[in-house]
Design a protein around this motif. Structure first.
Motif, PDB file in Angstrom:
ATOM      1  N   LEU A 174       0.825  -1.208   0.000  1.00 31.37           N
ATOM      2  CA  LEU A 174       0.000   0.000   0.000  1.00 31.37           C
ATOM      3  C   LEU A 174       0.862   1.262   0.000  1.00 31.37           C
ATOM      4  N   VAL A 175       1.868   1.286   0.853  1.00 33.96           N
ATOM      5  CA  VAL A 175       2.739   2.460   0.934  1.00 33.96           C
ATOM      6  C   VAL A 175       3.492   2.673  -0.371  1.00 33.96           C
ATOM      7  N   GLN A 176       3.922   1.576  -0.999  1.00 33.12           N
ATOM      8  CA  GLN A 176       4.612   1.707  -2.283  1.00 33.12           C
ATOM      9  C   GLN A 176       3.710   2.363  -3.322  1.00 33.12           C
ATOM     10  N   GLU A 177       2.440   1.950  -3.362  1.00 35.39           N
ATOM     11  CA  GLU A 177       1.515   2.549  -4.321  1.00 35.39           C
ATOM     12  C   GLU A 177       1.250   4.009  -3.983  1.00 35.39           C
ATOM     13  N   ILE A 178       1.089   4.303  -2.698  1.00 30.12           N
ATOM     14  CA  ILE A 178       0.838   5.685  -2.279  1.00 30.12           C
ATOM     15  C   ILE A 178       1.995   6.601  -2.670  1.00 30.12           C
ATOM     16  N   GLU A 179       3.208   6.133  -2.436  1.00 25.72           N
ATOM     17  CA  GLU A 179       4.376   7.005  -2.582  1.00 25.72           C
ATOM     18  C   GLU A 179       4.985   7.004  -3.976  1.00 25.72           C
ATOM     19  N   THR A 180       4.711   5.971  -4.782  1.00 25.91           N
ATOM     20  CA  THR A 180       5.304   5.923  -6.126  1.00 25.91           C
ATOM     21  C   THR A 180       4.266   5.978  -7.233  1.00 25.91           C
ATOM     22  N   GLY A 181       2.996   5.746  -6.879  1.00 25.52           N
ATOM     23  CA  GLY A 181       1.960   5.715  -7.903  1.00 25.52           C
ATOM     24  C   GLY A 181       1.995   4.474  -8.765  1.00 25.52           C
ATOM     25  N   SER A 182       2.675   3.432  -8.300  1.00 23.85           N
ATOM     26  CA  SER A 182       2.794   2.192  -9.056  1.00 23.85           C
ATOM     27  C   SER A 182       1.423   1.609  -9.375  1.00 23.85           C
ATOM     28  N   THR A 183       1.283   1.118 -10.592  1.00 21.86           N
ATOM     29  CA  THR A 183       0.010   0.499 -11.002  1.00 21.86           C
ATOM     30  C   THR A 183       0.104  -1.016 -11.062  1.00 21.86           C
ATOM     31  N   ILE A 184       1.243  -1.564 -10.636  1.00 24.47           N
ATOM     32  CA  ILE A 184       1.416  -3.022 -10.614  1.00 24.47           C
ATOM     33  C   ILE A 184       0.732  -3.583  -9.376  1.00 24.47           C
ATOM     34  N   ARG A 185      -0.122  -4.578  -9.564  1.00 23.85           N
ATOM     35  CA  ARG A 185      -0.844  -5.180  -8.445  1.00 23.85           C
ATOM     36  C   ARG A 185      -0.250  -6.557  -8.135  1.00 23.85           C
ATOM     37  N   ASN A 186      -0.308  -6.941  -6.878  1.00 26.69           N
ATOM     38  CA  ASN A 186       0.272  -8.220  -6.450  1.00 26.69           C
ATOM     39  C   ASN A 186      -0.762  -9.061  -5.711  1.00 26.69           C
ATOM     40  N   LYS A 187      -0.672 -10.365  -5.910  1.00 26.31           N
ATOM     41  CA  LYS A 187      -1.451 -11.336  -5.152  1.00 26.31           C
ATOM     42  C   LYS A 187      -0.458 -12.147  -4.317  1.00 26.31           C
ATOM     43  N   VAL A 188      -0.511 -11.990  -3.012  1.00 28.70           N
ATOM     44  CA  VAL A 188       0.456 -12.642  -2.128  1.00 28.70           C
ATOM     45  C   VAL A 188      -0.255 -13.694  -1.284  1.00 28.70           C
ATOM     46  N   SER A 189       0.262 -14.922  -1.333  1.00 24.21           N
ATOM     47  CA  SER A 189      -0.249 -16.011  -0.499  1.00 24.21           C
ATOM     48  C   SER A 189       0.836 -16.387   0.507  1.00 24.21           C
ATOM     49  N   VAL A 190       0.563 -16.176   1.774  1.00 22.80           N
ATOM     50  CA  VAL A 190       1.566 -16.387   2.825  1.00 22.80           C
ATOM     51  C   VAL A 190       1.444 -17.810   3.357  1.00 22.80           C
ATOM     52  N   ASP A 191       2.535 -18.560   3.268  1.00 23.41           N
ATOM     53  CA  ASP A 191       2.527 -19.960   3.704  1.00 23.41           C
ATOM     54  C   ASP A 191       2.285 -20.086   5.207  1.00 23.41           C
ATOM     55  N   THR A 192       1.754 -21.237   5.580  1.00 22.24           N
ATOM     56  CA  THR A 192       1.473 -21.566   6.980  1.00 22.24           C
ATOM     57  C   THR A 192       2.553 -22.513   7.507  1.00 22.24           C
ATOM     58  N   GLN A 193       2.446 -22.835   8.788  1.00 20.75           N
ATOM     59  CA  GLN A 193       3.389 -23.780   9.397  1.00 20.75           C
ATOM     60  C   GLN A 193       2.659 -24.598  10.458  1.00 20.75           C
ATOM     61  N   LEU A 194       2.804 -25.906  10.391  1.00 26.70           N
ATOM     62  CA  LEU A 194       2.177 -26.786  11.370  1.00 26.70           C
ATOM     63  C   LEU A 194       2.874 -26.647  12.723  1.00 26.70           C
ATOM     64  N   VAL A 195       2.091 -26.497  13.780  1.00 26.29           N
ATOM     65  CA  VAL A 195       2.627 -26.413  15.142  1.00 26.29           C
ATOM     66  C   VAL A 195       2.070 -27.597  15.929  1.00 26.29           C
ATOM     67  N   VAL A 196       2.931 -28.540  16.255  1.00 25.91           N
ATOM     68  CA  VAL A 196       2.499 -29.750  16.963  1.00 25.91           C
ATOM     69  C   VAL A 196       2.618 -29.533  18.460  1.00 25.91           C
ATOM     70  N   ARG A 197       1.484 -29.703  19.161  1.00 26.63           N
ATOM     71  CA  ARG A 197       1.474 -29.584  20.625  1.00 26.63           C
ATOM     72  C   ARG A 197       0.891 -30.875  21.209  1.00 26.63           C
ATOM     73  N   GLN A 198       0.058 -30.741  22.245  1.00 30.80           N
ATOM     74  CA  GLN A 198      -0.357 -31.947  22.985  1.00 30.80           C
ATOM     75  C   GLN A 198      -1.731 -32.490  22.631  1.00 30.80           C
ATOM     76  N   SER A 199      -2.447 -31.859  21.688  1.00 23.95           N
ATOM     77  CA  SER A 199      -3.827 -32.323  21.436  1.00 23.95           C
ATOM     78  C   SER A 199      -3.906 -33.407  20.373  1.00 23.95           C
ATOM     79  N   THR A 200      -2.766 -33.818  19.818  1.00 23.03           N
ATOM     80  CA  THR A 200      -2.750 -34.932  18.865  1.00 23.03           C
ATOM     81  C   THR A 200      -1.740 -35.974  19.298  1.00 23.03           C
ATOM     82  N   ARG A 201      -2.039 -37.230  18.978  1.00 24.38           N
ATOM     83  CA  ARG A 201      -1.107 -38.322  19.302  1.00 24.38           C
ATOM     84  C   ARG A 201      -1.346 -39.453  18.318  1.00 24.38           C
ATOM     85  N   ALA A 202      -0.382 -40.379  18.272  1.00 23.96           N
ATOM     86  CA  ALA A 202      -0.487 -41.537  17.378  1.00 23.96           C
ATOM     87  C   ALA A 202      -1.526 -42.514  17.910  1.00 23.96           C
ATOM     88  N   VAL A 203      -2.130 -43.258  16.986  1.00 21.65           N
ATOM     89  CA  VAL A 203      -3.099 -44.292  17.393  1.00 21.65           C
ATOM     90  C   VAL A 203      -2.404 -45.649  17.420  1.00 21.65           C
TER      91      VAL A 203
END
Length: 344
Positions: free
Chosen positions: A315-344
């Motif tokens: 947003l700031v880049q567009e505000i300050e430079t007037g850029s007309t290039i648009r981006n689609k950003v998909s931010v990856d996730t990460q599995l966090v293993v704690r105590q609510s799952t276990r092997a059967v």
């Protein structure tokens, strides 16, 4: 009611109340939330007066259109949105911008957009897109006529900046984790309010199941309210009916968000079932409350700080430079293993 009354009720100074209403930096996000909640509960409307200094200041508006679904007027009290706002405000401040907040009812969309566009207070808009469809976002973008970034949603065919969660990847990792622990009879607990995020999570979960040759029993699909942190009687009744029909309890449940997962853990406890000894449970979002529940919740971490940085930077880049290039950003996730799952 006066500002002094709100300051007294919130336990802060009058200056802090003024900063909270104007969206300027200087108060902690949790303090701002408390002040805004008190004002809302007492139907107090504050309209900041313009000044030369204000007109010259650099400001970004965090815009939310609330409805009766997942995003309500008090959305900022929900852990996911609270954390996203915190990181967004931090990034704005780091780049020399203040962050203002505007919450508008969806049934007053046109009036709300006109008010923001005509105020001249904001150089750009970060739109919370969680509960908005393609036509609504397109309409908002056209009428605002301001640089805009949409967070927590994505429509590839719109010429607009989007920053979204890689929901499919997160659910894929969650299903893979459960299958890797030996679970084959897995239940799926979905939200009764359907949004882009949840649909993508269902796709990712189903993809991992198919890839590993594991079938999802249609009878093991359950639907609940997505914003309740306590045990849900409706879920208990559905599970009771399922078990009453002579069907075996799934050995694990994937829940579309942490709210649902925490509610599921509590519901199972009321049924006399232990997590993870009897049933494993996995959530999605990694809100702070995931560490408070017992047992601590295995979940999918969403990089809310990265989402905020990508959104503000674009947003700031567009505000300050007037850029007309648009981006689609998909931010990856990460599995966090704690105590609510276990092997059967």
């Amino acid at each position: 009611m006066k500002m002094e009354d709100i300051a007294r009720m919130a336990g802060v100074s009058k200056a802090a109340v003024s900063l909270a209403f104007s969206g300027k930096p200087g108060v902690a996000p949790e303090t701002r939330e408390r002040i805004l909640q008190i004002a809302q509960e007492h139907n107090y409307e504050f309209k900041p007066r313009k000044s030369v200094a204000d007109a010259a200041s650099k400001a970004i508006t965090f815009l939310v259109f609330a409805n009766s679904g997942l995003v309500v007027d008090s959305y900022y009290q929900q852990p996911f949105f609270r954390e996203l706002i915190h990181f967004t405000e931090e990034r704005c401040r780091a780049l020399g911008y203040s962050l203002m907040f505007s919450t508008i009812s969806l049934d007053k969309l046109d009036e709300g957009i006109t008010s923001i566009a005509e105020s001249g207070n904001s150089q750009g808009v970060i739109l919370l897109g969680t509960n908005l469809d393609r036509m609504q976002i397109s309409d908002i973008s056209g009428k605002l006529a301001l640089p805009m970034v949409v967070v927590d949603n994505c429509y590839e065919t719109l010429p607009i900046h989007f920053v979204e969660i890689n929901n499919m990847m997160g659910a894929y990792e969650a299903a893979s984790h459960l299958i890797g622990l030996g679970h084959r009879h897995i239940g799926y607990i979905s939200s009764s309010d359907r949004i882009h995020n949840f649909e993508e999570r269902r796709r990712g979960f189903a993809y991992a199941m198919r890839e590993r040759g594991v079938e999802l029993d249609p009878d093991c699909l359950f639907t609940v309210e997505p914003t309740i942190l306590v045990a849900q009687e409706t879920l208990k009744n559905k599970l009771d009916d399922y078990l009453g029909a002579g069907k075996p309890m799934p050995s694990a449940f994937f829940c579309e968000c942490d709210y649902i997962a925490i509610s599921t853990v509590k519901t199972l406890a009321e049924m006399g079932l232990r997590v993870p000894d009897d049933v494993s449970v996995i959530g999605f979002d990694n809100i702070k409350e995931a560490r408070i529940v017992t047992p601590e919740l295995t979940t999918v971490h969403v990089e809310k700080e990265s989402m905020a940085k990508w959104a503000v930077n674009a947003l700031v880049q567009e505000i300050e430079t007037g850029s007309t290039i648009r981006n689609k950003v998909s931010v990856d996730t990460q599995l966090v293993v704690r105590q609510s799952t276990r092997a059967v």
